[in-house]
Design a protein around this motif. Structure first.
Motif, PDB file in Angstrom:
ATOM      1  N   GLY A  28     -15.907 -42.316  20.140  1.00 50.66           N
ATOM      2  CA  GLY A  28     -14.967 -43.190  20.797  1.00 50.66           C
ATOM      3  C   GLY A  28     -13.725 -42.456  21.268  1.00 50.66           C
ATOM      4  N   ILE A  29     -12.722 -43.241  21.646  1.00 46.05           N
ATOM      5  CA  ILE A  29     -11.507 -42.677  22.200  1.00 46.05           C
ATOM      6  C   ILE A  29     -10.737 -41.874  21.156  1.00 46.05           C
ATOM      7  N   SER A  30     -10.829 -42.238  19.878  1.00 46.38           N
ATOM      8  CA  SER A  30     -10.118 -41.482  18.848  1.00 46.38           C
ATOM      9  C   SER A  30     -10.685 -40.069  18.704  1.00 46.38           C
ATOM     10  N   GLU A  31     -11.989 -39.937  18.781  1.00 50.61           N
ATOM     11  CA  GLU A  31     -12.619 -38.624  18.725  1.00 50.61           C
ATOM     12  C   GLU A  31     -12.239 -37.807  19.961  1.00 50.61           C
ATOM     13  N   PHE A  32     -12.159 -38.470  21.102  1.00 46.66           N
ATOM     14  CA  PHE A  32     -11.879 -37.799  22.366  1.00 46.66           C
ATOM     15  C   PHE A  32     -10.435 -37.296  22.429  1.00 46.66           C
ATOM     16  N   LEU A  33      -9.471 -38.108  21.987  1.00 47.35           N
ATOM     17  CA  LEU A  33      -8.060 -37.767  22.140  1.00 47.35           C
ATOM     18  C   LEU A  33      -7.484 -36.983  20.967  1.00 47.35           C
ATOM     19  N   VAL A  34      -7.861 -37.322  19.754  1.00 46.02           N
ATOM     20  CA  VAL A  34      -7.265 -36.671  18.576  1.00 46.02           C
ATOM     21  C   VAL A  34      -8.310 -36.110  17.622  1.00 46.02           C
ATOM     22  N   GLY A  35      -9.537 -35.953  18.074  1.00 44.94           N
ATOM     23  CA  GLY A  35     -10.562 -35.354  17.237  1.00 44.94           C
ATOM     24  C   GLY A  35     -10.843 -36.110  15.960  1.00 44.94           C
ATOM     25  N   GLY A  36     -10.673 -37.428  15.991  1.00 46.89           N
ATOM     26  CA  GLY A  36     -10.874 -38.224  14.796  1.00 46.89           C
ATOM     27  C   GLY A  36      -9.843 -37.930  13.711  1.00 46.89           C
ATOM     28  N   ARG A  37      -8.728 -37.324  14.082  1.00 44.06           N
ATOM     29  CA  ARG A  37      -7.691 -36.908  13.140  1.00 44.06           C
ATOM     30  C   ARG A  37      -8.322 -36.156  11.958  1.00 44.06           C
ATOM     31  N   SER A  38      -9.063 -35.085  12.289  1.00 41.75           N
ATOM     32  CA  SER A  38      -9.840 -34.385  11.263  1.00 41.75           C
ATOM     33  C   SER A  38      -9.698 -32.865  11.316  1.00 41.75           C
ATOM     34  N   PHE A  39      -8.780 -32.329  12.128  1.00 36.96           N
ATOM     35  CA  PHE A  39      -8.692 -30.878  12.289  1.00 36.96           C
ATOM     36  C   PHE A  39      -8.132 -30.222  11.027  1.00 36.96           C
ATOM     37  N   PRO A  40      -8.801 -29.186  10.515  1.00 36.63           N
ATOM     38  CA  PRO A  40      -8.262 -28.414   9.374  1.00 36.63           C
ATOM     39  C   PRO A  40      -7.119 -27.515   9.841  1.00 36.63           C
ATOM     40  N   PRO A  41      -6.382 -26.906   8.895  1.00 38.84           N
ATOM     41  CA  PRO A  41      -5.214 -26.087   9.289  1.00 38.84           C
ATOM     42  C   PRO A  41      -5.536 -24.961  10.260  1.00 38.84           C
ATOM     43  N   TRP A  42      -6.639 -24.251  10.050  1.00 39.78           N
ATOM     44  CA  TRP A  42      -6.922 -23.111  10.911  1.00 39.78           C
ATOM     45  C   TRP A  42      -7.194 -23.534  12.353  1.00 39.78           C
ATOM     46  N   LEU A  43      -7.881 -24.664  12.546  1.00 38.54           N
ATOM     47  CA  LEU A  43      -8.156 -25.118  13.904  1.00 38.54           C
ATOM     48  C   LEU A  43      -6.888 -25.679  14.548  1.00 38.54           C
ATOM     49  N   LEU A  44      -6.078 -26.350  13.740  1.00 41.38           N
ATOM     50  CA  LEU A  44      -4.810 -26.859  14.238  1.00 41.38           C
ATOM     51  C   LEU A  44      -3.906 -25.700  14.656  1.00 41.38           C
ATOM     52  N   TYR A  45      -3.946 -24.623  13.903  1.00 40.07           N
ATOM     53  CA  TYR A  45      -3.149 -23.437  14.248  1.00 40.07           C
ATOM     54  C   TYR A  45      -3.519 -22.918  15.630  1.00 40.07           C
ATOM     55  N   PHE A  46      -4.805 -22.755  15.878  1.00 40.27           N
ATOM     56  CA  PHE A  46      -5.230 -22.226  17.175  1.00 40.27           C
ATOM     57  C   PHE A  46      -4.920 -23.204  18.303  1.00 40.27           C
ATOM     58  N   LEU A  47      -5.060 -24.494  18.046  1.00 44.95           N
ATOM     59  CA  LEU A  47      -4.710 -25.483  19.066  1.00 44.95           C
ATOM     60  C   LEU A  47      -3.221 -25.403  19.398  1.00 44.95           C
ATOM     61  N   ALA A  48      -2.383 -25.293  18.368  1.00 40.31           N
ATOM     62  CA  ALA A  48      -0.933 -25.259  18.579  1.00 40.31           C
ATOM     63  C   ALA A  48      -0.504 -23.995  19.314  1.00 40.31           C
ATOM     64  N   VAL A  49      -0.925 -22.831  18.832  1.00 43.46           N
ATOM     65  CA  VAL A  49      -0.505 -21.598  19.499  1.00 43.46           C
ATOM     66  C   VAL A  49      -1.159 -21.484  20.868  1.00 43.46           C
ATOM     67  N   GLY A  50      -2.336 -22.100  21.024  1.00 40.99           N
ATOM     68  CA  GLY A  50      -2.965 -22.105  22.336  1.00 40.99           C
ATOM     69  C   GLY A  50      -2.128 -22.834  23.365  1.00 40.99           C
ATOM     70  N   GLU A  51      -1.434 -23.897  22.933  1.00 37.19           N
ATOM     71  CA  GLU A  51      -0.588 -24.646  23.851  1.00 37.19           C
ATOM     72  C   GLU A  51       0.821 -24.063  23.943  1.00 37.19           C
ATOM     73  N   VAL A  52       1.323 -23.516  22.831  1.00 36.28           N
ATOM     74  CA  VAL A  52       2.676 -22.966  22.835  1.00 36.28           C
ATOM     75  C   VAL A  52       2.735 -21.662  23.642  1.00 36.28           C
ATOM     76  N   TYR A  53       1.810 -20.748  23.353  1.00 36.57           N
ATOM     77  CA  TYR A  53       1.810 -19.461  24.044  1.00 36.57           C
ATOM     78  C   TYR A  53       0.858 -19.549  25.229  1.00 36.57           C
ATOM     79  N   SER A  54       1.381 -20.133  26.275  1.00 34.92           N
ATOM     80  CA  SER A  54       0.584 -20.401  27.459  1.00 34.92           C
ATOM     81  C   SER A  54       0.754 -19.268  28.455  1.00 34.92           C
ATOM     82  N   ILE A  55       0.345 -19.534  29.671  1.00 30.67           N
ATOM     83  CA  ILE A  55       0.534 -18.544  30.736  1.00 30.67           C
ATOM     84  C   ILE A  55       2.017 -18.320  31.009  1.00 30.67           C
ATOM     85  N   GLY A  56       2.857 -19.277  30.587  1.00 33.01           N
ATOM     86  CA  GLY A  56       4.291 -19.091  30.723  1.00 33.01           C
ATOM     87  C   GLY A  56       4.804 -17.960  29.870  1.00 33.01           C
ATOM     88  N   THR A  57       4.172 -17.745  28.709  1.00 28.47           N
ATOM     89  CA  THR A  57       4.542 -16.615  27.868  1.00 28.47           C
ATOM     90  C   THR A  57       4.176 -15.302  28.542  1.00 28.47           C
TER      91      THR A  57
END
Length: 479
Positions: A28-57
């Motif tokens: 459903g939409i929860s899985e699509f938008l927020v991954g079912g609110r189930s991301f572990p720390p390591w995956l959340l880390y890569f998602l966060a730095v993936g968005e923070v350190y973008s092509i702008g960096t």
């Protein structure tokens, strides 16, 4: 060879996105938008730095140093470092608010905490206005990368290819694609930045040949007056907006508050790439003075230092950085359109409408890039100035008891108008960051009004009981 390397890496990223979506198909939409609110720390880390350190960096940071000297490098580094310190305490509260209200977007949190459809709409429109320049920011970087490597691609073709790949990421698996692709992106981005920085130092005969007093004019390494004032106020301003403006996209998918904190602890390590970017920027300033477009300095420097196969790896990392953030931004916008802006969309249809909204946003951002491209850090400042207008509302939700709904809505509208006027007129205010001014006006309205006429009593998120150590994933979409 260069085109082949970039094409192979981008193809691998699409395959990785398909693999990431294997568990979300039919969700459903929860899985699509927020991954079912189930991301572990390591995956959340890569998602966060993936968005923070973008092509702008990779592209925007060196271009800012090239065009404006040390002041841009100082505030860029300073605000990110301070933001991590603040985020350790604020990000878990943001997640707690989302979990309490079963929210998948920031407007969900605002509207449900205050029981106001009007506030939900105003928050949604504010964030949509802010995120369109952010998408343009990624497109500008991608256009710079692809058009300055000798590839025989027009600006239209560059933007079109980037938009198609970003759409493919989202269409196959929603938020899981940016999360898993960011692992591949980080590997190539780190490799590319380090190689260019090291090559600049080696060719110049050491770090003194790049950043020493004989290599750079004093004006490029010192600052004072308005520049210093701008750097200090920008560090304060953007560090607050970092998590309370952008944070929802990479905080909501976490499976617990502990996961949010664990991922935040390690993020400053990523800042080790910045010395290499500084070397590349100052080397480019010395070897390629007078570039018509400062955005091109990193790729021009890389092209002059590296052989074509290695340059292909650098280009692949830069392209992945832009496409990744572009796709995540498009998903955030699509979610707000289908859940908050469009009325009465059935939960079962929200995923389909989100994909449609993603496509529309990508087209709009591409058109803006082709018709109104500008210095990347200028576009970044506009995005932050607009996103800052949700910060007072977040502070009220997290920490205040009796803030009026009307005060938050009015402050947000006035703040957006003030930010746009200050940006359009180019007022400098002696170097003071104009985003801090517009956010300050917003804060005065929200808390001044509520102090004079307190609203209904509500429990602030910060004072509510902490969630269990392992929170249950979201299983049902909001009605």
């Amino acid at each position: 060879m260069l085109i082949l390397i970039v094409a192979v890496v981008m193809g691998l990223s699409i395959l990785l996105a398909l693999w990431a979506g294997r568990s979300s198909r039919g969700g459903g939409i929860s899985e699509f938008l927020v991954g079912g609110r189930s991301f572990p720390p390591w995956l959340l880390y890569f998602l966060a730095v993936g968005e923070v350190y973008s092509i702008g960096t990779m592209i925007g940071f060196p271009s800012g140093i090239y065009a404006h000297g040390a002041s841009y490098g100082i505030w860029f580094l300073g605000y990110i470092l301070l933001a991590y310190s603040l985020g350790y305490f604020l990000a878990p509260l943001v997640w707690r608010a989302a979990r309490k209200h079963d929210a998948m977007t920031v407007p969900d949190v605002f509207g449900r905490h205050y029981g106001s459809r009007t506030l939900e709409l105003i928050t949604c429109v504010t964030m949509l206005i802010a995120l369109v320049p952010w998408g343009q920011y990624q497109f500008i970087g991608l256009q710079v990368v692809l058009s300055n490597l000798g590839l025989k691609l027009t600006p239209v073709q560059c933007v079109l290819l980037a938009g198609i790949i970003a759409f493919a990421y989202i269409a196959v698996s929603g938020i899981r694609s940016p999360a898993f692709v960011s692992i591949l992106k980080d590997a190539f981005m780190l490799l590319g930045v380090v190689l260019v920085g090291l090559a600049a130092v080696l060719v110049a005969g050491g770090t003194s040949g790049v950043t020493g007093p004989e290599a750079l004019a004093r004006a490029q390494t010192t600052m004072g007056g308005p520049d210093l004032w701008f750097a200090m106020t920008t560090i304060l301003f953007q560090s607050v907006v970092f998590y309370l403006g952008f944070g929802g996209a990479y905080v909501f998918p976490a499976r617990s508050e502990r996961a949010v904190k664990s991922s935040t602890v390690w993020m400053p390590l990523y800042m080790l790439i910045y010395p290499f970017l500084v070397f590349a920027a100052y080397y480019g300033l010395k070897q390629h003075p007078g570039l018509k477009n400062p955005n091109t300095v990193f790729m021009v420097t890389a092209k002059g230092l590296l052989p074509e196969p290695v340059l292909g790896l650098v280009a692949a990392g830069a392209a992945l950085s832009g496409v990744l953030v572009l796709s995540a931004t498009a998903l955030a916008i699509g979610g707000m359109v289908s859940r908050n802006l469009a009325p009465n969309v059935r939960p079962a249809a929200q995923r389909r409408w989100t994909v449609v909204a993603v496509a529309v946003f990508l087209v709009l951002a591409a058109v803006l890039t082709l018709t109104a491209s500008t210095l990347m850090l200028t576009v970044l400042n506009l995005t932050y100035n607009l996103l800052a207008q949700v910060v007072p509302g977040w502070l009220a939700i997290l920490f205040a008891r009796r803030v009026r709904t009307a005060a938050i809505a009015t402050g947000m509208v006035v703040g957006v108008v003030t930010a746009v006027v200050l940006y359009a007129t180019g007022i400098t205010l002696g170097g003071l960051n104009t985003g801090l001014v517009s956010m300050g006006v917003n804060l005065v309205i929200v808390f001044g009004w509520s102090l004079l006429a307190p609203g209904k009593k509500r429990s602030p998120i910060a004072l509510e009981r902490r969630e269990p150590a392992r929170a249950a994933p979201v299983t049902q979409p909001a009605g």
